[in-house]
Design an enzyme around this catalytic site. Structure first.
Site, PDB file in Angstrom:
ATOM      1  N   ALA A 146       0.796  -1.278  -0.220  1.00 17.52           N
ATOM      2  CA  ALA A 146       0.075  -0.162   0.013  1.00 17.52           C
ATOM      3  C   ALA A 146       0.867   1.120   0.011  1.00 17.52           C
ATOM      4  O   ALA A 146       1.993   1.385   0.415  1.00 17.52           O
ATOM      5  CB  ALA A 146      -0.777  -0.090   1.435  1.00 17.52           C
ATOM      6  N   GLY A 185       0.942  -5.235   1.047  1.00 16.34           N
ATOM      7  CA  GLY A 185      -0.407  -5.013   0.586  1.00 16.34           C
ATOM      8  C   GLY A 185      -0.158  -5.943  -0.953  1.00 16.34           C
ATOM      9  O   GLY A 185      -0.875  -6.451  -1.614  1.00 16.34           O
ATOM     10  N   GLU A 195      -0.376  -9.506  -0.206  1.00 13.25           N
ATOM     11  CA  GLU A 195      -1.727  -9.706   0.094  1.00 13.25           C
ATOM     12  C   GLU A 195      -2.776  -9.673  -1.096  1.00 13.25           C
ATOM     13  O   GLU A 195      -3.739 -10.431  -1.224  1.00 13.25           O
ATOM     14  CB  GLU A 195      -2.197  -8.422   1.080  1.00 13.25           C
ATOM     15  CG  GLU A 195      -1.592  -8.855   2.477  1.00 13.25           C
ATOM     16  CD  GLU A 195      -1.679  -7.668   3.429  1.00 13.25           C
ATOM     17  OE1 GLU A 195      -1.527  -6.487   3.077  1.00 13.25           O
ATOM     18  OE2 GLU A 195      -2.249  -7.885   4.613  1.00 13.25           O
ATOM     19  N   GLU A 229       5.710  -4.900   7.121  1.00 10.56           N
ATOM     20  CA  GLU A 229       4.798  -3.983   7.689  1.00 10.56           C
ATOM     21  C   GLU A 229       5.205  -3.563   9.295  1.00 10.56           C
ATOM     22  O   GLU A 229       5.174  -2.330   9.823  1.00 10.56           O
ATOM     23  CB  GLU A 229       3.276  -4.237   7.956  1.00 10.56           C
ATOM     24  CG  GLU A 229       2.527  -4.220   6.678  1.00 10.56           C
ATOM     25  CD  GLU A 229       2.560  -5.436   5.930  1.00 10.56           C
ATOM     26  OE1 GLU A 229       3.396  -6.371   6.121  1.00 10.56           O
ATOM     27  OE2 GLU A 229       1.580  -5.512   4.903  1.00 10.56           O
TER      28      GLU A 229
HETATM   29  N1  DAK Z   1       4.596   3.167  -1.057  1.00 10.44           N
HETATM   30  C1  DAK Z   1       4.908   4.379  -1.518  1.00 10.44           C
HETATM   31  N2  DAK Z   1       6.134   4.328  -2.237  1.00 10.44           N
HETATM   32  C2  DAK Z   1       6.985   3.342  -2.409  1.00 10.44           C
HETATM   33  C3  DAK Z   1       6.636   2.122  -1.699  1.00 10.44           C
HETATM   34  C4  DAK Z   1       5.249   1.894  -0.937  1.00 10.44           C
HETATM   35  N3  DAK Z   1       5.020   0.801  -0.267  1.00 10.44           N
HETATM   36  N4  DAK Z   1       7.414   1.062  -2.170  1.00 10.44           N
HETATM   37  C5  DAK Z   1       8.411   1.951  -2.900  1.00 10.44           C
HETATM   38  N5  DAK Z   1       8.042   3.169  -2.986  1.00 10.44           N
HETATM   39  C6  DAK Z   1       8.639   3.997  -3.848  1.00 10.44           C
HETATM   40  C7  DAK Z   1      10.009   4.756  -3.207  1.00 10.44           C
HETATM   41  O1  DAK Z   1       9.525   5.779  -2.155  1.00 10.44           O
HETATM   42  C8  DAK Z   1      10.576   5.258  -4.325  1.00 10.44           C
HETATM   43  O2  DAK Z   1       9.994   6.539  -4.529  1.00 10.44           O
HETATM   44  P1  DAK Z   1      11.105   7.793  -5.190  1.00 10.44           P
HETATM   45  O3  DAK Z   1      11.806   8.148  -3.987  1.00 10.44           O
HETATM   46  O4  DAK Z   1      11.834   7.521  -6.472  1.00 10.44           O
HETATM   47  O5  DAK Z   1      10.081   8.992  -5.360  1.00 10.44           O
HETATM   48  C9  DAK Z   1      10.430   4.355  -5.414  1.00 10.44           C
HETATM   49  O6  DAK Z   1       9.144   3.500  -5.093  1.00 10.44           O
HETATM   50  C10 DAK Z   1      11.255   3.178  -5.471  1.00 10.44           C
HETATM   51  O7  DAK Z   1      11.617   2.630  -4.447  1.00 10.44           O
HETATM   52  P2  DAK Z   1      13.029   2.350  -3.703  1.00 10.44           P
HETATM   53  O8  DAK Z   1      14.097   3.596  -4.029  1.00 10.44           O
HETATM   54  O9  DAK Z   1      13.051   2.271  -2.293  1.00 10.44           O
HETATM   55  O10 DAK Z   1      13.677   1.235  -4.408  1.00 10.44           O
HETATM   56  P3  DAK Z   1      14.655   0.014  -3.827  1.00 10.44           P
HETATM   57  O11 DAK Z   1      14.984  -0.780  -4.995  1.00 10.44           O
HETATM   58  O12 DAK Z   1      15.804   0.623  -3.170  1.00 10.44           O
HETATM   59  O13 DAK Z   1      13.884  -0.637  -2.729  1.00 10.44           O
HETATM   60  C11 DAK Z   1      11.932  -1.639  -1.775  1.00 10.44           C
HETATM   61  C12 DAK Z   1      12.794  -1.411  -3.128  1.00 10.44           C
HETATM   62  C13 DAK Z   1      10.473  -2.303  -2.330  1.00 10.44           C
HETATM   63  C14 DAK Z   1      12.747  -2.814  -1.099  1.00 10.44           C
HETATM   64  C15 DAK Z   1      11.619  -0.542  -0.769  1.00 10.44           C
HETATM   65  O14 DAK Z   1      11.046   0.297  -1.877  1.00 10.44           O
HETATM   66  C16 DAK Z   1      10.740  -0.653   0.192  1.00 10.44           C
HETATM   67  O15 DAK Z   1      10.858  -1.069   1.165  1.00 10.44           O
HETATM   68  N6  DAK Z   1       9.250  -0.280  -0.045  1.00 10.44           N
HETATM   69  C17 DAK Z   1       8.429  -0.291   0.887  1.00 10.44           C
HETATM   70  C18 DAK Z   1       7.705  -1.820   1.356  1.00 10.44           C
HETATM   71  C19 DAK Z   1       6.898  -1.979   2.256  1.00 10.44           C
HETATM   72  O16 DAK Z   1       7.166  -1.545   3.577  1.00 10.44           O
HETATM   73  N7  DAK Z   1       5.542  -2.251   2.093  1.00 10.44           N
HETATM   74  C20 DAK Z   1       4.260  -2.429   2.925  1.00 10.44           C
HETATM   75  C21 DAK Z   1       3.788  -1.157   2.992  1.00 10.44           C
HETATM   76  S1  DAK Z   1       2.322  -1.276   4.111  1.00 10.44           S
HETATM   77  C22 DAK Z   1      -5.135  -2.820   4.536  1.00 10.44           C
HETATM   78  C23 DAK Z   1      -4.943  -2.884   3.067  1.00 10.44           C
HETATM   79  C24 DAK Z   1      -3.428  -2.987   2.493  1.00 10.44           C
HETATM   80  C25 DAK Z   1      -2.428  -2.863   3.534  1.00 10.44           C
HETATM   81  C26 DAK Z   1      -2.858  -2.566   4.989  1.00 10.44           C
HETATM   82  C27 DAK Z   1      -4.158  -2.249   5.345  1.00 10.44           C
HETATM   83  N8  DAK Z   1      -6.594  -2.788   4.522  1.00 10.44           N
HETATM   84  C28 DAK Z   1      -7.657  -3.332   3.674  1.00 10.44           C
HETATM   85  C29 DAK Z   1      -6.931  -2.463   6.072  1.00 10.44           C
HETATM   86  C30 DAK Z   1      -1.055  -2.714   3.182  1.00 10.44           C
HETATM   87  C31 DAK Z   1      -0.145  -2.159   4.018  1.00 10.44           C
HETATM   88  C32 DAK Z   1       1.199  -2.046   3.239  1.00 10.44           C
HETATM   89  O17 DAK Z   1       1.484  -2.719   2.117  1.00 10.44           O
END
Ligand code: DAK
Length: 258
Positions: free
Chosen positions: A66, A109, A112, A132
Site C-alpha cells: 500500500a 499489500g 496480500e 509492515e
Molecule cells: N509506498 C509508497 N512508495 C513506495 C513504496 C510504498 N509501499 N514502495 C516503494 N515506493 C517508492 C519509493 O519511495 C521510491 O520513490 P522515489 O523515492 O523514487 O520517489 C520508489 O518507489 C522506488 O523505491 P526505492 O528507491 O525504495 O527502491 P529500492 O529498490 O531501493 O527498494 C523496496 C525497493 C521495495 C525494498 C523498498 O522500496 C521498500 O521497502 N518499499 C516499502 C515496502 C513496504 O514496506 N511495503 C509495505 C507497505 S504497508 C489494508 C490494506 C492494505 C494494507 C494494509 C491495510 N486494509 C484493507 C485495511 C497494506 C499495507 C502495506 O502494504
C-alpha cells in the site's frame, strides 16, 4: 496529464489482463490504483466474453505494498473514511478465477493482493514479504490470515515478526505459488494458464472457485454439504448435459456458459 494507473488488455480469448502501472513507485497501491483495479475486475466479471483474469505488475515489482505516503499521517477514522477496507474487499466478490502473475517485489499489500487471487504464477525473481513491522504496523489486508492458512504458523510468524522474505523458489516449496518460471516467461505462462481455464465450462469454473474458498472458511461437514449442493446445482446447466454427452460421443464439448 493523469497517470493511467492500470492498463487493461485482452491478451487471449476469454482472458482479461490488468497491469498495475505506477512503475516509478514500484506499483504502490494508492487509492486511485485500487479503485481502478477493482473497477477493471468488476467490469470483466460482468463481461461474458471474459472467463478468467490475470493481474500483473512490472518485471521489477508486482507491488511494493500500500502507498505509504497516503497512510503515513492518517488517523484511524481517516483510514476508515478512505474506504481502505472496502476497496480491498471488492476483490473477494469477484466470481471468475483470477491469476496473479508476480515478478519482483510482492511486499505488504502487494503480497496480500497476490494471496487474494486464486492462483499465483511467479517469475524466478519474485520476492514475497510482509514488512509492515518495519513501519510500526501489521498486515491489514489478509497477510496474517491467508499466509497462516497457506504456509503455516511458523513461517508466517517469521514473515510478520521479522520481515522474513521468501524467494520464488521458497514460495513454491511452501505452497504459496502454483508455478515458478524464468523472468521472460511468467506473464505468458499466466496468460496461457488463464486461457486454458477460460476454455473450460464457465459456470462450473465459478462454482469450483467458490467451493474451494468455502473450504477455507468452514467446517469439513458444512463444506462437504456446500460442495454437494453446488455439484447438484450444476445439473441444471446446459454445460453439464453438453459435457457428459460430449464425453459419451467421444467429441470435444462446446460450452455455452449456461
Ligand atoms: N509506498 C509508497 N512508495 C513506495 C513504496 C510504498 N509501499 N514502495 C516503494 N515506493 C517508492 C519509493 O519511495 C521510491 O520513490 P522515489 O523515492 O523514487 O520517489 C520508489 O518507489 C522506488 O523505491 P526505492 O528507491 O525504495 O527502491 P529500492 O529498490 O531501493 O527498494 C523496496 C525497493 C521495495 C525494498 C523498498 O522500496 C521498500 O521497502 N518499499 C516499502 C515496502 C513496504 O514496506 N511495503 C509495505 C507497505 S504497508 C489494508 C490494506 C492494505 C494494507 C494494509 C491495510 N486494509 C484493507 C485495511 C497494506 C499495507 C502495506 O502494504
Amino acid at each position: 496529464m493523469d497517470e493511467q494507473v492500470v492498463l487493461v488488455e485482452r491478451p487471449a480469448d476469454g482472458v482479461g489482463l490488468v497491469r498495475l502501472n505506477r512503475p516509478r513507485a514500484l506499483n504502490a497501491l494508492n487509492g486511485p490504483l485500487m479503485y481502478a483495479l477493482m473497477d477493471a475486475l468488476d467490469a470483466m466479471d460482468r463481461d461474458p466474453a471474459i472467463r478468467c483474469m490475470v493481474i500483473t505488475g512490472s518485471d521489477r515489482a508486482f507491488a511494493a505494498g500500500a502507498d505509504i505516503s497516503e497512510m503515513a499521517q492518517a488517523t484511524p477514522a481517516e483510514m476508515v473514511e478512505m474506504a481502505f477496507i472496502a476497496r480491498w474487499e471488492r476483490l473477494r466478490a469477484i466470481r471468475k478465477p483470477v491469476i496473479a502473475a508476480v515478478s519482483g517485489f510482492a511486499l505488504g499489500g502487494g503480497c496480500e493482493l497476490a494471496l487474494a487471487c486464486d492462483l499465483i504464477v511467479a517469475s524466478d525473481t519474485a520476492v514475497f514479504g510482509q514488512p509492515e513491522i518495519n513501519l510500526g504496523v501489521i498486515p491489514g489486508a489478509g497477510g496474517t490470515q491467508r499466509l497462516a492458512r497457506t504456509i503455516g504458523k511458523a513461517l508466517t510468524m517469521e514473515m510478520v515478526l521479522n520481515d522474513r522474505r521468501l524467494t520464488a523458489a521458497e514460495a513454491e516449496r511452501f505452497g504459496l505459488v502454483n508455478r515458478v518460471v524464468p523472468l521472460a516467461d511468467y506473464l505468458d505462462t499466466a496468460i496461457t494458464m488463464a486461457a486454458q481455464i477460460a476454455a473450460r465450462a464457465p459456470v462450473a469454473a465459478q462454482a469450483a472457485k467458490d467451493a474451494v474458498n468455502v473450504a477455507l472458511e468452514t467446517s469439513l461437514t458444512a463444506g462437504l454439504a456446500y460442495e454437494r449442493n453446488q455439484f447438484y446445482a450444476l445439473f441444471s446447466t446446459q454445460d453439464q448435459k453438453e459435457g457428459m454427452t460430449a464425453f459419451l460421443e467421444k467429441r470435444s464439448p462446446t460450452w455455452k456458459g449456461k
